[in-house]
Motif scaffolding. Structure first.
Motif, PDB file in Angstrom:
ATOM      1  N   SER A  10      -9.321  -2.782   4.100  1.00  0.00           N
ATOM      2  CA  SER A  10      -9.259  -3.846   5.100  1.00  0.00           C
ATOM      3  C   SER A  10      -7.869  -4.474   5.112  1.00  0.00           C
ATOM      4  O   SER A  10      -7.425  -4.986   6.140  1.00  0.00           O
ATOM      5  N   ILE A 100     -13.317  -5.463  -6.377  1.00  0.00           N
ATOM      6  CA  ILE A 100     -13.015  -6.634  -5.524  1.00  0.00           C
ATOM      7  C   ILE A 100     -11.788  -6.298  -4.678  1.00  0.00           C
ATOM      8  O   ILE A 100     -10.675  -6.156  -5.184  1.00  0.00           O
ATOM      9  N   GLY A 101     -12.011  -6.144  -3.383  1.00  0.00           N
ATOM     10  CA  GLY A 101     -10.945  -5.794  -2.456  1.00  0.00           C
ATOM     11  C   GLY A 101     -10.547  -6.987  -1.610  1.00  0.00           C
ATOM     12  O   GLY A 101     -10.823  -8.141  -1.941  1.00  0.00           O
ATOM     13  N   GLY A 102      -9.892  -6.697  -0.501  1.00  0.00           N
ATOM     14  CA  GLY A 102      -9.366  -7.753   0.351  1.00  0.00           C
ATOM     15  C   GLY A 102     -10.427  -8.480   1.144  1.00  0.00           C
ATOM     16  O   GLY A 102     -10.239  -9.629   1.555  1.00  0.00           O
ATOM     17  N   GLN A 103     -11.549  -7.846   1.365  1.00  0.00           N
ATOM     18  CA  GLN A 103     -12.527  -8.450   2.264  1.00  0.00           C
ATOM     19  C   GLN A 103     -13.959  -8.410   1.738  1.00  0.00           C
ATOM     20  O   GLN A 103     -14.856  -8.985   2.328  1.00  0.00           O
ATOM     21  N   GLY A 130     -10.659 -10.841  -2.396  1.00  0.00           N
ATOM     22  CA  GLY A 130      -9.216 -11.033  -2.418  1.00  0.00           C
ATOM     23  C   GLY A 130      -8.771 -12.034  -1.360  1.00  0.00           C
ATOM     24  O   GLY A 130      -7.765 -12.724  -1.534  1.00  0.00           O
ATOM     25  N   ARG A 131      -9.534 -12.127  -0.284  1.00  0.00           N
ATOM     26  CA  ARG A 131      -9.178 -13.053   0.802  1.00  0.00           C
ATOM     27  C   ARG A 131      -9.095 -14.495   0.286  1.00  0.00           C
ATOM     28  O   ARG A 131      -8.222 -15.261   0.692  1.00  0.00           O
ATOM     29  N   VAL A 144       0.266 -13.534  -4.543  1.00  0.00           N
ATOM     30  CA  VAL A 144      -0.940 -13.268  -5.356  1.00  0.00           C
ATOM     31  C   VAL A 144      -0.587 -12.676  -6.718  1.00  0.00           C
ATOM     32  O   VAL A 144      -1.293 -12.912  -7.694  1.00  0.00           O
ATOM     33  N   ASP A 145       0.518 -11.937  -6.777  1.00  0.00           N
ATOM     34  CA  ASP A 145       0.919 -11.337  -8.060  1.00  0.00           C
ATOM     35  C   ASP A 145       1.318 -12.390  -9.099  1.00  0.00           C
ATOM     36  O   ASP A 145       1.386 -12.097 -10.282  1.00  0.00           O
ATOM     37  N   GLN A 241      -6.317  -0.348  -8.324  1.00  0.00           N
ATOM     38  CA  GLN A 241      -6.355  -0.501  -6.859  1.00  0.00           C
ATOM     39  C   GLN A 241      -6.433   0.865  -6.162  1.00  0.00           C
ATOM     40  O   GLN A 241      -6.725   0.941  -4.970  1.00  0.00           O
TER      41      GLN A 241
HETATM   42  P1  ADP Z   1      -8.850  -3.283   0.525  1.00  0.00           P
HETATM   43  O1  ADP Z   1      -9.166  -1.866   0.072  1.00  0.00           O
HETATM   44  O2  ADP Z   1     -10.026  -4.014   1.076  1.00  0.00           O
HETATM   45  O3  ADP Z   1      -7.673  -3.331   1.440  1.00  0.00           O
HETATM   46  P2  ADP Z   1      -7.661  -3.712  -2.086  1.00  0.00           P
HETATM   47  O4  ADP Z   1      -8.575  -3.190  -3.147  1.00  0.00           O
HETATM   48  O5  ADP Z   1      -6.483  -2.869  -1.751  1.00  0.00           O
HETATM   49  O6  ADP Z   1      -8.504  -4.080  -0.782  1.00  0.00           O
HETATM   50  O7  ADP Z   1      -7.191  -5.154  -2.539  1.00  0.00           O
HETATM   51  C1  ADP Z   1      -6.460  -5.986  -1.689  1.00  0.00           C
HETATM   52  C2  ADP Z   1      -6.617  -7.399  -2.158  1.00  0.00           C
HETATM   53  O8  ADP Z   1      -6.140  -7.501  -3.511  1.00  0.00           O
HETATM   54  C3  ADP Z   1      -5.828  -8.394  -1.329  1.00  0.00           C
HETATM   55  O9  ADP Z   1      -6.658  -9.480  -0.986  1.00  0.00           O
HETATM   56  C4  ADP Z   1      -4.726  -8.818  -2.283  1.00  0.00           C
HETATM   57  O10 ADP Z   1      -4.320 -10.127  -2.076  1.00  0.00           O
HETATM   58  C5  ADP Z   1      -5.390  -8.675  -3.643  1.00  0.00           C
HETATM   59  N1  ADP Z   1      -4.399  -8.499  -4.716  1.00  0.00           N
HETATM   60  C6  ADP Z   1      -3.388  -7.622  -4.772  1.00  0.00           C
HETATM   61  N2  ADP Z   1      -2.670  -7.790  -5.893  1.00  0.00           N
HETATM   62  C7  ADP Z   1      -3.248  -8.806  -6.569  1.00  0.00           C
HETATM   63  C8  ADP Z   1      -2.970  -9.483  -7.803  1.00  0.00           C
HETATM   64  N3  ADP Z   1      -1.940  -9.139  -8.568  1.00  0.00           N
HETATM   65  N4  ADP Z   1      -3.805 -10.479  -8.182  1.00  0.00           N
HETATM   66  C9  ADP Z   1      -4.836 -10.825  -7.393  1.00  0.00           C
HETATM   67  N5  ADP Z   1      -5.140 -10.265  -6.228  1.00  0.00           N
HETATM   68  C10 ADP Z   1      -4.362  -9.258  -5.813  1.00  0.00           C
END
Ligand code: ADP
Length: 258
Positions: A10, A100-103, A130-131, A144-145, A241
């Motif tokens: 997402s 735990i992803g972006g959405q 992640g949102r 976020v990093d 990731q």
């Molecule tokens: P998607 O597959 O839904 O795009 P991802 O698994 O790639 O999701 O994760 C993306 C999410 O991870 C985003 O919301 C981003 O802000 C968060 N994210 C990336 N790096 C970090 C970090 N170092 N600490 C916390 N959250 C992170």
């Protein structure tokens, strides 16, 4: 045999190039998922890193939220299957994967033999995804990093009582205005994500060995709070990731060799 896994999420696009279903030759990640230039940019980065061209790839599988709209692959597979496969490759004996992803957030249960046996998912609400971290980092004008390191300096994590992201946003702004220390706020924000996801994980049932995948897995404060709340160790790999893309590349290899 060279296989390619593409995970169009997402918020981010991830690619993994694999040799013989075992060795990761190259990986790439670009912010921008479905409906953006993210997938094309991630692929361009991958070819450059790997030093090979697309015609050397024997099979490509696409997964993730945007998989149905992508036309450059030989097949598509659900992200649940791919995360389970990728997680099990990195952590043999894995039984519970917390993604735990972006959405969304997903809990995937695996049988002893590694088959997906159950899953629960939160995709209706930004809290516990992640949102939530993206929104809060934006308020604090941080990346976020940077959240993990900042949270590690916390003495007394702030309590974020709102379960809704919009209300939690106002709560964080008012706590900031009231002089709550930034590390305490960030630690409270990370604990809030962990608390939402641990409720989801309890619903699914947590059997060790447990690991995390998805972008949020990179945040040690969320991982530690989740492990404490669930009373179990949670394994982490820096490639967390990429588990979906790793699983897609592995799936492609298995299709070629079966
Ligand atoms: P998607 O597959 O839904 O795009 P991802 O698994 O790639 O999701 O994760 C993306 C999410 O991870 C985003 O919301 C981003 O802000 C968060 N994210 C990336 N790096 C970090 C970090 N170092 N600490 C916390 N959250 C992170």
């Amino acid at each position: 045999m060279i296989t390619l896994g593409i995970d169009i999420g997402s918020t981010t696009s991830k690619c993994v190039l694999m040799k013989d279903g075992q060795e990761i030759i190259a990986s790439s990640l670009r912010v921008g998922g479905l409906g953006t230039e993210g997938p094309a940019e991630a692929l361009a980065e991958l070819w450059e890193k790997a030093g090979i061209t697309a015609d050397k790839v024997d099979r490509t599988i696409v997964t993730g939220y945007g998989r149905n709209k992508y036309e450059g692959a030989d097949g598509e597979v659900s992200e649940l299957t791919c995360h389970a496969l990728g997680g099990r490759l990195i952590f043999p004996g894995l039984r519970t994967l917390i993604d735990i992803g972006g959405q969304d957030a997903k809990i995937i249960s695996l049988s002893e033999s590694g088959r997906m046996s159950n899953f629960v998912m939160n995709d209706k609400c930004a809290a516990g995804t992640g949102r939530f971290l993206d929104v809060m980092a934006n308020i604090l004008r941080m990346d976020v990093d940077e959240l993990d390191e900042c949270a590690s300096k916390s003495v007394k994590p702030a309590s974020i009582s709102s379960t809704c992201t919009v209300f939690a946003e106002s709560e964080v702004i008012s706590q900031l205005a009231n002089g709550v220390e930034r590390p305490d706020l960030v630690a409270g924000i990370c604990e809030s994500v962990a608390s939402r996801v641990s409720a989801l994980a309890r619903r699914a049932g947590v059997v060790p060995k447990v690991c995390m995948s998805g972008g949020v897995a990179k945040n040690g404060a969320v991982r530690r709070a989740l492990a404490k709340s669930l009373g179990t160790d949670i394994d982490f790999d820096p490639m967390a990731q990429y588990f979906g893309a790793i699983g897609a590349a592995l799936y492609a290899y298995r299709q070629l060799t079966k």
